[in-house]
Design an enzyme around this catalytic site. Structure first.
Site, PDB file in Angstrom:
ATOM      1  CE  LYS A   1     -12.370   4.175   7.279  1.00  0.00           C
ATOM      2  NZ  LYS A   1     -13.430   3.836   6.299  1.00  0.00           N
TER       3      LYS A   1
ATOM      4  CG  ASP B   1     -11.022  -0.213   3.455  1.00  0.00           C
ATOM      5  OD1 ASP B   1     -10.952  -1.430   3.719  1.00  0.00           O
ATOM      6  OD2 ASP B   1     -12.118   0.404   3.376  1.00  0.00           O
TER       7      ASP B   1
ATOM      8  CE  LYS C   1     -12.610  -0.569   0.204  1.00  0.00           C
ATOM      9  NZ  LYS C   1     -14.046  -0.253   0.127  1.00  0.00           N
TER      10      LYS C   1
ATOM     11  CG  ASP D   1     -10.699   4.209   4.238  1.00  0.00           C
ATOM     12  OD1 ASP D   1     -11.599   5.083   4.185  1.00  0.00           O
ATOM     13  OD2 ASP D   1     -10.912   3.041   4.580  1.00  0.00           O
TER      14      ASP D   1
ATOM     15  CG  ASP E   1     -14.901  -2.828   2.213  1.00  0.00           C
ATOM     16  OD1 ASP E   1     -13.994  -2.122   2.698  1.00  0.00           O
ATOM     17  OD2 ASP E   1     -15.338  -2.682   1.059  1.00  0.00           O
TER      18      ASP E   1
ATOM     19  CD  GLU F   1     -12.569  -0.133   6.726  1.00  0.00           C
ATOM     20  OE1 GLU F   1     -13.428  -0.784   6.099  1.00  0.00           O
ATOM     21  OE2 GLU F   1     -12.227   1.019   6.400  1.00  0.00           O
TER      22      GLU F   1
ATOM     23  NE  ARG G   1     -19.952   0.725   9.014  1.00  0.00           N
ATOM     24  CZ  ARG G   1     -20.919   0.681   8.112  1.00  0.00           C
ATOM     25  NH1 ARG G   1     -22.110   0.202   8.434  1.00  0.00           N
ATOM     26  NH2 ARG G   1     -20.731   1.141   6.894  1.00  0.00           N
TER      27      ARG G   1
HETATM   28  N1  BES Z   1     -13.449   3.252   3.033  1.00  0.00           N
HETATM   29  C1  BES Z   1     -14.692   2.747   2.582  1.00  0.00           C
HETATM   30  C2  BES Z   1     -15.640   3.841   2.099  1.00  0.00           C
HETATM   31  C3  BES Z   1     -15.183   4.613   0.892  1.00  0.00           C
HETATM   32  C4  BES Z   1     -15.596   4.224  -0.367  1.00  0.00           C
HETATM   33  C5  BES Z   1     -14.422   5.735   1.028  1.00  0.00           C
HETATM   34  C6  BES Z   1     -15.208   4.961  -1.463  1.00  0.00           C
HETATM   35  C7  BES Z   1     -14.039   6.451  -0.075  1.00  0.00           C
HETATM   36  C8  BES Z   1     -14.424   6.086  -1.317  1.00  0.00           C
HETATM   37  C9  BES Z   1     -15.396   1.983   3.697  1.00  0.00           C
HETATM   38  O1  BES Z   1     -14.567   1.359   4.609  1.00  0.00           O
HETATM   39  C10 BES Z   1     -16.227   0.940   3.045  1.00  0.00           C
HETATM   40  O2  BES Z   1     -15.659   0.093   2.407  1.00  0.00           O
HETATM   41  N2  BES Z   1     -17.538   1.057   3.190  1.00  0.00           N
HETATM   42  C11 BES Z   1     -18.427   0.137   2.592  1.00  0.00           C
HETATM   43  C12 BES Z   1     -19.488  -0.203   3.601  1.00  0.00           C
HETATM   44  C13 BES Z   1     -20.350  -1.366   3.210  1.00  0.00           C
HETATM   45  C14 BES Z   1     -19.536  -2.636   3.230  1.00  0.00           C
HETATM   46  C15 BES Z   1     -21.501  -1.448   4.169  1.00  0.00           C
HETATM   47  C16 BES Z   1     -19.043   0.808   1.376  1.00  0.00           C
HETATM   48  O3  BES Z   1     -19.303   1.997   1.407  1.00  0.00           O
HETATM   49  O4  BES Z   1     -19.221   0.116   0.377  1.00  0.00           O
HETATM   50 ZN    ZN Z   2     -12.681   2.232   4.862  1.00  0.00          ZN
HETATM   51 ZN    ZN Z   3     -13.949  -0.583   3.966  1.00  0.00          ZN
END
Ligand code: BES
Ligand code: ZN
Ligand code: ZN
Length: 502
Positions: A270, A275, A282, A293, A352, A354, A356
């Site tokens: 990734k 992000d 966020k 990220d 968010d 993104e 995947r």
């Molecule tokens: N990049 C984030 C995940 C992340 C969170 C990485 C904290 C490192 C530290 C990812 O893109 C994300 O925002 N995931 C969301 C998914 C949700 C919207 C289903 C998450 O984990 O909250």
């Molecule tokens: Zn992310």
């Molecule tokens: Zn995200």
């Protein structure tokens, strides 16, 4: 830092300080410490008897050697606690070396001798681990500081291999350790860069640099070519950004006949260079951390950089779908439906989620390039740090044998992976009312439903997914490494490739 190797004779090593491992509750009246004590006219014993150091992991004690009284060139000895003797494996040698150079640099020591004690049957291997650990230990994330920057440098490192080591083997292993340590730091450096300095375009340039310097094939798909390939999922993430997305491909082909199982391994990482969450923006707190990220992509580049030099006898492809996730008037909106390269349609419930979306097309493209085995890595879910913290990386997949091999390869290098289940029942959570699937699966089992989403695109190949969101960043410094980007999974993958190429 200049790296030298010698075998056995640590008393002759022309360095300011020697670093020596001390096992838990080890006494100075027998074995190695006894001989060291004799060479230092009893100083080592006085420190150990006084219990200034008891051999606990990460503990250190520094002793000055009076120049005229001892038969050693070094002016000081750093005793480094390494815990139980039984648990002292190659991974611990790496940590011991990291802790030693960090403690000695803090004392402004310029030349260091690392005296290796086993582990038995791995004398030469320990040399690689010591060099790797020292290089990783010296990394600092303070690149943009102009004051209070770590300016002290260790100029020369002499690794003193155990008696009985083979001279050529030792030299080869030192070189291997240097390549691995520098590649881990390469990955950490990329992850540490602020979003403004690590855009998809810059990431592609860094990949070009590796390809040119170390000899790898490279291809970078721009927006036009992504459109031709039908990568609507990856493209939907980049829509809101002024920065164009890049799909980076690095290819390593061994010289001569390939070994291994005859398959094609692809590493997919990734590469979200920042992000914000997109329209599903966020909260502000800690958002600055979302520069990391792209750690999965940085891991892929670090591994490719290393294998271009280590030259294992199996072919490896690296794939990095890179994009910036931003809100704007053009950005993808919650509820939009996009069509992935595989033909599957996706309802984007939350912009968010993104990672995947870019991985879906990255995985499909890896398959198009002939991959039969895919390992993807991503800072994919916050949920994985709730489940496993910063200790274990989450691993899920469809090929249990592959998962087992990854867990074993990780254990050998001191990286922990913990498997989460991926039963088909979880896939119900990502069913969409209007499209084939949706990109979030609700509050429950967030790390698993993210993997269930990726599984939709990894059909037909052997596949494992690493969720490094909790392990790619260290909030606190450890004795053997600085805080910040960890470069997790680079060493596991290099060991995995090494094992597969045997
Ligand atoms: N990049 C984030 C995940 C992340 C969170 C990485 C904290 C490192 C530290 C990812 O893109 C994300 O925002 N995931 C969301 C998914 C949700 C919207 C289903 C998450 O984990 O909250
Ligand atoms: Zn992310
Ligand atoms: Zn995200």
């Amino acid at each position: 830092m200049e790296i030298q190797t010698v075998i056995g004779r640590y008393a002759d090593a022309d360095v300011h300080a020697l670093a020596v491992a001390v096992f838990k509750d080890e006494k100075a009246d027998e074995g190695f410490l006894k001989s060291l004590d004799a060479a230092t006219s009893g100083i080592v014993r006085s420190i150990i008897d006084a219990e200034e150091i008891k051999g606990k992991e990460g503990e250190t004690a520094y002793l000055h050697l009076p120049a005229d009284k001892v038969g050693m060139k070094a002016k000081g000895i750093l005793l480094v606690g390494v815990g139980e003797r039984d648990g002292y494996k190659l991974a611990q040698v790496s940590q011991m070396a990291g802790a030693a150079v960090r403690a000695l640099r803090a004392r402004n020591v310029k030349t260091v001798g690392l005296v290796l004690r086993g582990p038995e049957a791995a004398v030469e291997g320990a040399v690689a681990k010591a060099v790797e650990g020292a290089i990783i230990g010296l990394f600092e994330p303070d690149k943009y500081r102009t004051v209070d920057k770590e300016e002290r440098q260790i100029e020369r490192l002499v690794v003193v291999a155990d008696e009985g080591a083979d001279e050529n083997g030792v030299k080869r292993e030192a070189e291997r350790g240097r390549i691995i340590g520098e590649s881990v730091n390469f990955t950490r450096d990329l992850a540490n860069e602020p979003g403004a300095f690590m855009t998809p375009t810059i990431m592609a340039e860094r990949a070009q640099d590796i390809a040119r310097e170390f000899g790898l094939e490279i291809d970078v798909l721009d927006r036009g070519r992504m459109e031709q390939e039908g990568m609507g999922s990856l493209l939907s993430v980049a829509r809101g950004s002024e920065e164009p997305p890049m799909l980076i491909i690095l290819k390593y082909t061994p010289e001569g006949k390939a070994k291994g199982n005859g398959g094609q391994l692809a590493l997919v990482g990734k590469g979200i260079t920042f992000d914000t969450g997109g329209i599903s923006i966020k909260p502000g707190e800690n958002m600055e951390l979302m520069k990391y990220d792209m750690s999965g992509g940085a891991t892929v580049l670090g591994v490719m950089r290393a294998i271009a030099q280590l030259k294992p006898s199996i072919p490896v492809i690296g794939v990095v779908p890179a994009a910036e996730n931003m809100p704007s008037g053009k950005a993808t909106k919650p509820g939009d439906v996009v069509r992935a390269m595989s033909g599957k349609t996706i309802e984007v419930i939350n912009t968010d989620a993104e990672g995947r979306l870019v991985l879906a097309d990255g995985i499909s493209y890896a398959k198009k390039l002939g991959a039969t085995q895919i390992i993807d890595m991503a800072t994919l879910t916050g949920a994985v740090s709730i489940a496993l913290g910063d200790v274990n990386t989450g691993i899920l997949g469809t090929d249990q044998q592959l998962i087992n091999e990854i867990i074993e390869a990780g254990a050998e290098v001191g990286e922990k992976f913990w498997q989460l289940p991926l039963d088909k029942e979880y896939s119900k959570q990502i069913k969409s009312d209007i499209a084939d699937i949706k990109n979030v699966g609700g509050r429950k089992a967030g790390t698993i439903t993210a993997a269930a989403f990726l599984k939709e695109f990894a059909d037909g190949v052997s596949w494992a997914h690493l969720d490094i969101a909790g392990t790619a960043w260290g909030d606190e410094a450890r004795p053997f490494r600085a805080k910040g980007p960890t470069g997790v999974a680079v060493r596991m993958l290099l060991n995995f490739i090494d094992r597969a190429a045997r």
